[in-house]
Design a protein around this motif. Structure first.
Motif, short mmCIF file in Angstrom:
data_model
loop_
_atom_site.label_atom_id
_atom_site.label_comp_id
_atom_site.label_asym_id
_atom_site.label_seq_id
_atom_site.Cartn_x
_atom_site.Cartn_y
_atom_site.Cartn_z
N GLY A 142 1.26 27.97 1.62
CA GLY A 142 0.55 26.88 2.27
C GLY A 142 0.76 25.57 1.55
O GLY A 142 1.75 25.37 0.84
N PHE A 143 -0.18 24.64 1.71
CA PHE A 143 -0.05 23.28 1.21
C PHE A 143 -1.18 22.92 0.27
O PHE A 143 -2.31 23.38 0.43
CB PHE A 143 -0.11 22.28 2.37
N THR A 144 -0.89 22.06 -0.71
CA THR A 144 -1.92 21.25 -1.34
C THR A 144 -1.92 19.89 -0.65
O THR A 144 -0.92 19.45 -0.07
CB THR A 144 -1.67 21.05 -2.84
N VAL A 145 -3.07 19.22 -0.73
CA VAL A 145 -3.23 17.90 -0.12
C VAL A 145 -3.68 16.93 -1.19
O VAL A 145 -4.72 17.14 -1.83
CB VAL A 145 -4.25 17.92 1.04
N THR A 146 -2.91 15.89 -1.42
CA THR A 146 -3.23 14.87 -2.41
C THR A 146 -3.43 13.54 -1.70
O THR A 146 -2.61 13.15 -0.86
CB THR A 146 -2.10 14.72 -3.44
N VAL A 147 -4.52 12.85 -2.00
CA VAL A 147 -4.77 11.52 -1.44
C VAL A 147 -5.02 10.57 -2.61
O VAL A 147 -5.93 10.79 -3.42
CB VAL A 147 -5.97 11.51 -0.48
N ASP A 148 -4.21 9.51 -2.73
CA ASP A 148 -4.44 8.51 -3.75
C ASP A 148 -4.02 7.14 -3.20
O ASP A 148 -3.50 7.04 -2.08
CB ASP A 148 -3.72 8.84 -5.06
N GLY A 149 -4.26 6.09 -3.95
CA GLY A 149 -3.95 4.77 -3.44
C GLY A 149 -4.09 3.69 -4.49
O GLY A 149 -4.55 3.94 -5.61
N ALA A 150 -3.69 2.49 -4.11
CA ALA A 150 -3.75 1.34 -5.02
C ALA A 150 -3.87 0.07 -4.20
O ALA A 150 -3.35 -0.02 -3.08
CB ALA A 150 -2.51 1.29 -5.91
N ARG A 151 -4.51 -0.91 -4.77
CA ARG A 151 -4.71 -2.19 -4.10
C ARG A 151 -3.43 -3.04 -4.21
O ARG A 151 -2.72 -2.97 -5.21
CB ARG A 151 -5.90 -2.94 -4.68
N THR A 152 -3.16 -3.83 -3.17
CA THR A 152 -2.02 -4.75 -3.17
C THR A 152 -2.53 -6.16 -3.44
O THR A 152 -3.73 -6.40 -3.54
CB THR A 152 -1.28 -4.71 -1.83
N ASN A 153 -1.59 -7.11 -3.52
CA ASN A 153 -2.01 -8.50 -3.72
C ASN A 153 -2.38 -9.19 -2.43
O ASN A 153 -2.73 -10.38 -2.43
CB ASN A 153 -0.94 -9.30 -4.47
N ASP A 154 -2.32 -8.49 -1.29
CA ASP A 154 -2.87 -9.01 -0.04
C ASP A 154 -4.37 -8.71 -0.04
O ASP A 154 -4.76 -7.55 -0.21
CB ASP A 154 -2.21 -8.35 1.17
#
Length: 507
Positions: free
Chosen positions: A123-135
């Motif tokens: 099956g799958f693992t699910v990873t959610v991450d993110g970062a802010r942009t200069n907009d």
């Protein structure tokens, strides 16, 4: 086109993907917030199933933003194509500039290694991450799906591979049929004795050159068939695919992995040239026997749209082979991932929280979206994924100023390839998990962002990726990341960006 036009109703978003090895055989060597649901599955944020079929084509705008208060769901079929990036690199290396219509950001993003946690089970693992942009208020949010690598290629089922090889006149140019023949010879030496191959050629007409033949004791015969291939006349790709499937069905092996592999520059000029009509001819065989279609693109002039459409609707994938090095990579390093399947009809759905998110859009993937209400309708086609694959969806997300809390939950649903039992897994993130800047996030997140920014630049800003630094600064970022990761693929990305910047300066 108004790139900021709002998407309304239940038309989900589009697709994600990775790895250049969306192919065939066996051979040589070789995050956070997730859980595995085991043999059962749980219902996450997605709606109940409804009837319907196919990918939702109601919305054609690739970069439309969806206000989270109107439609907080994004649903897509998984895919692992990489041909768009490979063809762009080849075009830039030759001193040209790729046509913007051939640029699919998801295939750029998914051409690189990721840093997601590998699942302990099938099956799958699910990873959610993110970062802010200069907009202001805009972030990049990455949804990553990963399958577990195969334990041992010797334990996989035998493979029955039907190679459909373009021998039209255009394939006589260097880097086309000659490269295909060399790759097929390499493949013949590396497959197991209990694997089988068949060869079908097509130019003006199609011909079965070699019926399904076991490798054990017959490698010389297969080498002779490959060595005898030569370029002829026009390109009847439709007849080639149809004959290939007929040959695959005739040589079908039970309890084996049956595949059709199309090797072509996809410059069809004879017979049926419409991909939907071609697929309709082989639809019964494809569905009844579960034979998937994989496309290997070659040539400086390449029918990208035709090959991509055939693979997407044929439950397969595409990869582009530019030279001997990439051919060796595809047919040797990546191939063990693609004999077997770990998931059929895999789909993902991302639910953005309207209390913290005002707008979102999936970057690219316009050909693979699914209606939101069809996420759990297993009669609706999804994507096929093998062991050791990663699929990445990159979103542009605008958050409400000063708001904290839940940001998004991603759910992946797939069917066991043997029993058709459905399974699900989820991952989520909060707003306070967003990195303060794209350029302070993990190196692999930064590579993902660079690939997306590069694709958007080549497409003339069509995908409106927030925070783009421009090609000059992007090249510097890529070169730094190449040193940090010590990854040749990232070094090649920096070279491609430098070539694009050079072509900009020359124009």
């Amino acid at each position: 086109m108004d790139r900021h036009r709002t998407r309304r109703g239940t038309c989900g978003a589009l697709l994600a993907v990775t790895t250049a090895g969306a192919l065939l055989l066996a051979g040589c060597g070789a995050g956070g917030g997730t859980h595995y649901n085991g043999p059962a599955y749980t219902r996450g944020p997605a709606p109940a199933p409804s009837s319907g079929g196919g990918y939702d084509s109601a919305e054609a705008n690739p970069t439309a933003s969806a206000p989270a208060s109107d439609d907080h769901l994004s649903t897509f079929a998984l895919d692992v194509d990489t041909a768009s990036y490979g063809y762009a690199r080849r075009t830039l290396a030759d001193g040209g500039r790729p046509d913007p219509s051939t640029i699919r950001p998801e295939e750029f993003v998914n051409s690189f290694r990721q840093d997601y946690r590998t699942p302990e089970h099938n099956g799958f693992t699910v990873t959610v991450d993110g970062a802010r942009t200069n907009d202001p208020d805009w972030s990049l949010v990455r949804v990553g799906l990963t399958t577990r690598p195969a334990d041992d290629t010797d334990t996989r089922p035998p493979a029955a591979l039907t190679f459909v090889i373009d021998v039209s006149g255009s394939m006589g140019e260097p880097g086309r049929l000659d490269l295909a023949k060399k790759s097929l010879d390499t493949m013949t030496d590396r497959l197991r004795d209990d694997d089988s191959v068949a060869l079908v050629t097509f130019s003006e007409h199609a011909e079965t050159v070699l019926p399904m033949t076991r490798l054990g004791g017959h490698r010389a015969e297969i080498h002779d068939a490959v060595d005898g291939l030569e370029a002829l006349s026009s390109t009847n790709l439709g007849e080639g695919v149809e004959t290939g499937y007929a040959t695959a069905v005739e040589g079908l092996r039970r309890n084996a992995t049956n595949r059709v592999v199309l090797i072509s520059d996809a410059l069809a000029n004879d017979g049926e040239t419409d991909p939907n009509a071609i697929l309709e001819r082989i639809d019964g065989d494809r569905r009844e026997y579960g034979i998937t279609l994989f496309g290997v693109g070659v040539g400086s002039d390449y029918g990208d749209a035709l090959m991509e459409r055939l693979a997407d609707k044929g439950d397969g994938h595409t990869v582009y082979v530019a030279d001997t090095a990439t051919a060796d990579d595809v047919f040797c390093r990546q191939l063990p991932q693609n004999i077997d399947l770990v998931a059929r009809d895999a789909k993902a759905q991302v639910a953005f929280d309207p209390h913290t998110v005002t707008d979102f859009r999936l970057i690219g993937y316009q050909d693979r979206k699914v209606a939101d209400q069809d996420f759990r309708n297993d009669a609706v086609d999804g994507g096929e994924v093998g062991p050791g694959h990663t699929v990445t969806a990159l979103y542009a997300v605008r958050t409400k100023p000063g708001t904290d809390g839940h940001l998004a939950t991603a759910t992946v649903r797939w069917l066991d390839p043997n029993t058709r039992t459905p399974h699900e897994n989820t991952g989520s993130m909060e707003t306070d998990a967003l990195h303060g800047s794209v350029w302070t996030a993990s190196p692999r997140f930064q590579v993902t962002a660079v690939a997306a920014y590069f694709a958007d630049a080549l497409a003339g800003g069509e995908y409106d990726v927030p925070g783009s630094p421009g090609l000059g600064r992007l090249q510097a970022r890529a070169e730094t990341l190449a040193r940090t990761t010590e990854d040749k693929d990232v070094s090649d990305l920096a070279t491609a960006i430098r070539e694009a910047e050079r072509s900009n300066s020359a124009s």
